[in-house]
Design a protein around this motif. Structure first.
Motif, short mmCIF file in Angstrom:
data_model
loop_
_atom_site.label_atom_id
_atom_site.label_comp_id
_atom_site.label_asym_id
_atom_site.label_seq_id
_atom_site.Cartn_x
_atom_site.Cartn_y
_atom_site.Cartn_z
N TRP A 250 49.92 47.07 92.53
CA TRP A 250 49.30 47.88 91.48
C TRP A 250 49.14 47.10 90.18
CZ3 TRP A 250 46.61 52.03 92.25
CH2 TRP A 250 46.22 52.81 91.17
N ARG A 254 45.41 46.66 91.45
CA ARG A 254 45.12 48.09 91.53
C ARG A 254 44.51 48.47 92.90
NH1 ARG A 254 47.43 47.85 87.17
NH2 ARG A 254 47.03 49.13 85.34
N GLN A 270 47.09 56.71 94.41
CA GLN A 270 45.73 56.86 93.89
C GLN A 270 45.14 58.23 94.23
OE1 GLN A 270 42.21 54.59 95.51
NE2 GLN A 270 42.50 53.45 93.61
#
Length: 315
Positions: A250, A254, A270
């Motif tokens: 992350w 991401r 997410q």
């Protein structure tokens, strides 16, 4: 003496005998830990499994929909890609970490100058906070300022002014995050195996040498069998930690580019937290459980099958 001068022994109840029974003593010491695990592990797991069978969203309670979330995920290409990459990420990183970690452990187990200092240096990647490591690797793999790109330019492999988009290309991004995970995980395996190597008696190596065993044979028939229980435990933890990795991915990518580095853990976050679909996010997280149980079972059954683990002699 008078007949009544001796005091009668106190009566023992079943509860008092249970309190001092050696077989139950360990259980009483485990009760606080069991309560902690039930409150902070078992209950969230059960709650997450229940949420995965609802259409719950942030700010709105859900209704029971059965296995609809799981049926949706089976047709979701992003989920399938995340599952495949999670397995590849875990397998490649765990194998490389074990190979390099074992090599370092054997190397550090030998007599060498500044051995204590070198052991402390080896631990640095593991004790540095994960996010700090991720930020450092984010800079290392930067398109313009990457140290790898600079080295390739100095070696003449790349022309001056030519750059590599390490974290922008899907395949290179996957290789980059795997490399970062390997760098962080090697010290844990190396130090743990080193502790196991130091319990092996030097007399066993001396006897094997007198019998004419080579270095590989000493490792194969002396070191490896004695390290097997430690290897099983350390690799189980390595697989579990790698499979559930979140911070490193992350902070670096991401899950990008185009979901190429998305793991099941990051996809669950997410969808469930950022996307607000708690039921779907919980379903993705719950789908990780069978893989984790399989890793634990492989290690457990592997240990149970060894005769020395059961106290039997090798005839």
């Amino acid at each position: 003496m008078a007949a009544g001068s001796f005091a009668a022994p106190p009566e023992t109840t079943a509860w008092s005998r249970l309190m001092v029974n050696r077989n139950w003593l360990g259980f009483w010491f485990m009760v606080p830990t069991m309560i902690f695990l039930l409150l902070f592990l078992a209950w969230p797991l059960v709650l997450g499994m229940w949420m995965s069978m609802t259409d719950m969203r942030i700010g709105r309670g859900g209704v029971f929909i059965g296995l609809e979330n799981y049926q949706f995920l089976l047709d979701d290409r992003d989920f399938i890609n995340a599952t495949v990459f999670t397995l590849v990420y875990t397998a490649v990183a765990s194998v490389v970490k074990f190979a390099v970690g074992l090599y370092l452990a054997i190397l550090l187990n030998n007599h060498m100058p500044f051995k204590a200092f070198i052991r402390a240096i080896v631990l640095i990647p593991f004790i540095v906070p994960t996010v700090l490591s991720a930020v450092a690797f984010w800079w290392i793999f930067d398109t313009q300022f990457s140290i790898f790109t600079w080295l390739l330019q100095k070696a003449g492999i790349l022309d001056k002014g030519q750059y590599i988009n390490w974290l922008g290309d899907p395949f290179l991004a996957q290789c980059s995050v795997i490399f970062a995970n390997i760098w962080r995980g090697i010290p844990f395996i190396a130090i743990t195996l080193l502790a196991g190597l130091q319990t092996v008696s030097p007399s066993l190596y001396e006897a094997a040498t007198l019998d004419g065993a080579s270095g590989w044979q000493r490792f194969r028939f002396v070191t490896y069998p004695l390290l097997t229980p430690i290897i099983a435990v350390v690799m189980t933890f390595s697989v579990l930690f790698t499979f559930t990795d979140f911070q490193l991915i992350w902070a670096m990518t991401r899950g990008g580019p185009v979901n190429a580095t998305q793991l099941m853990a990051t996809l669950s976050y997410q969808r469930g937290i950022l996307g607000g679909r708690l039921g779907e996010g919980a379903a993705i997280a719950t789908a990780m459980v069978p893989f984790l149980l399989a890793a634990i079972m492989v290690s457990w059954f592997g240990l149970q099958r060894r005769k020395w683990q059961q106290g039997e002699s090798n005839d």
